[in-house]
Design an enzyme around this catalytic site. Sequence first.
Site, PDB file in Angstrom:
ATOM      1  NE  ARG A 104      -1.076  63.114 102.129  1.00 33.07           N
ATOM      2  CZ  ARG A 104      -0.862  63.597 100.903  1.00 33.07           C
ATOM      3  NH1 ARG A 104       0.382  63.852 100.499  1.00 33.07           N
ATOM      4  NH2 ARG A 104      -1.852  63.836 100.080  1.00 33.07           N
ATOM      5  CE  LYS A 151      -3.689  67.294 100.909  1.00 32.05           C
ATOM      6  NZ  LYS A 151      -2.561  68.119 100.455  1.00 32.05           N
ATOM      7  CD  GLU A 173       4.855  71.799 102.132  1.00 30.41           C
ATOM      8  OE1 GLU A 173       4.375  71.383 101.063  1.00 30.41           O
ATOM      9  OE2 GLU A 173       4.579  71.300 103.232  1.00 30.41           O
TER      10      GLU A 173
HETATM   11  C1  LIG Z   1      -1.466  68.140  99.584  1.00 32.04           C
HETATM   12  C2  LIG Z   1      -0.226  68.931  99.751  1.00 32.04           C
HETATM   13  C3  LIG Z   1       0.895  68.752  98.921  1.00 32.04           C
HETATM   14  C4  LIG Z   1       0.886  67.834  97.728  1.00 32.04           C
HETATM   15  O1  LIG Z   1       0.733  66.484  98.056  1.00 32.04           O
HETATM   16  P1  LIG Z   1       0.314  65.423  96.959  1.00 32.04           P
HETATM   17  O2  LIG Z   1       0.123  64.174  97.725  1.00 32.04           O
HETATM   18  O3  LIG Z   1       1.409  65.325  95.989  1.00 32.04           O
HETATM   19  O4  LIG Z   1      -0.940  65.946  96.321  1.00 32.04           O
HETATM   20  C5  LIG Z   1       2.036  69.483  99.193  1.00 32.04           C
HETATM   21  N1  LIG Z   1       2.081  70.372 100.207  1.00 32.04           N
HETATM   22  C6  LIG Z   1       1.015  70.580 101.023  1.00 32.04           C
HETATM   23  C7  LIG Z   1       1.131  71.572 102.109  1.00 32.04           C
HETATM   24  C8  LIG Z   1      -0.163  69.868 100.812  1.00 32.04           C
HETATM   25  O5  LIG Z   1      -1.204  70.083 101.616  1.00 32.04           O
END
Ligand SMILES: *Cc1c(COP(=O)(O)O)cnc(C)c1O
Length: 341
Positions: free
Chosen positions: A82, A184, A220
């Site tokens: 990622r 991210k 989300e």
């Molecule tokens: C990091 C993140 C998540 C959760 O991801 P994980 O890999 O499960 O920790 C969900 N939504 C957003 C916007 C994120 O930045």
Amino acid sequence: MEKKNLDWQNLGFGYVTTDKRFVANYKDGKWDEGALTEDPNIVMNECAGVLQYAQTCFEGLKAYTTKSGHIVTFRPDLNADRLISSCKRLEMPVFPKEKFIDAVSAVVAANEAWVPPFGSGATLYIRPYIFGINPVIGVKPADEYQFRIFATPVGPYFKGGAKPLTIKVSDFDRAAPKGTGNIKAGANYAMSLHAIVTAHQEGFDENMYLDPATRTKVEETGGANFLFVTKDNKVVTPKSDSILPSITRRSLMVVAKEYLGLEVEEREVYFDEVKDFAECGLCGTAAVISPVGKIVDHGKEICLPSGMDSMGPVTKKLYDTLTGIQMGEIEAPKGWIHVIK
Ligand SMILES: *Cc1c(COP(=O)(O)O)cnc(C)c1O
């Protein structure tokens, strides 16, 4: 090895400086070997790319002490993948996958005294990140980057049991349809701060973001993916190109199917359907799943049948199974647990 004398059960989610961190530098088109260091501070030019144009992305994962006393991380290969896609989208040099996994392990091993003991509910949170560090004034990618990983112990997410959250449908958007919602990027979080501060002022725990194009589909929250359970126990998660692919959510979908024998669906979820679900949870590394009890859309309340007292039954089973896998109490699918020592 003697553990730090911390009150593990009562740790919060604040930054605590640990002994060692990893630093690698990218210059003249390549990464150096990188090394562990004790210095938690970064000195950079006032015009550094990250400071002017937010050229930075990050990851988040945890190290756990298992029942048998091993120190492990959970699917760090997916964090490496990622981070690579985040870097590509932000025109940053990728940090090689194998080196990423080795560096995570090195940081955890060097901070072994800070890895909370099994049964405390606390964990060691690991934060890898990359940023543009050389001066950039005309808008373009930096030429030099730094990759760092620090670790910080964090307390149990649910102290005294999981309290279901009340969330609101946000009037703000988190991510544009072809924007950066699926990576991210630090910038995604900068943009979400006003929305979350506003939601908190209004008495809500979190925001539910809808798709910005039509405002009809569930995306989300600011930092966690949605998982819904239908009244006939099907596990449903929204599908969209602007959702961040949560490793926790992807793992929970496997757990639902392979361990609990439930039907799973990743598909577009219309906000109109939400009133018909039995359970709702937010998935991410920090909490694994936070149950949602109530969703408020401009004064109109949707009260999930699972209620405001505890997690719904399916959510609870998913939570118990995945945390059991992470803590070495339940056998993990092949490749999920990376043993550090
Ligand atoms: C990091 C993140 C998540 C959760 O991801 P994980 O890999 O499960 O920790 C969900 N939504 C957003 C916007 C994120 O930045």
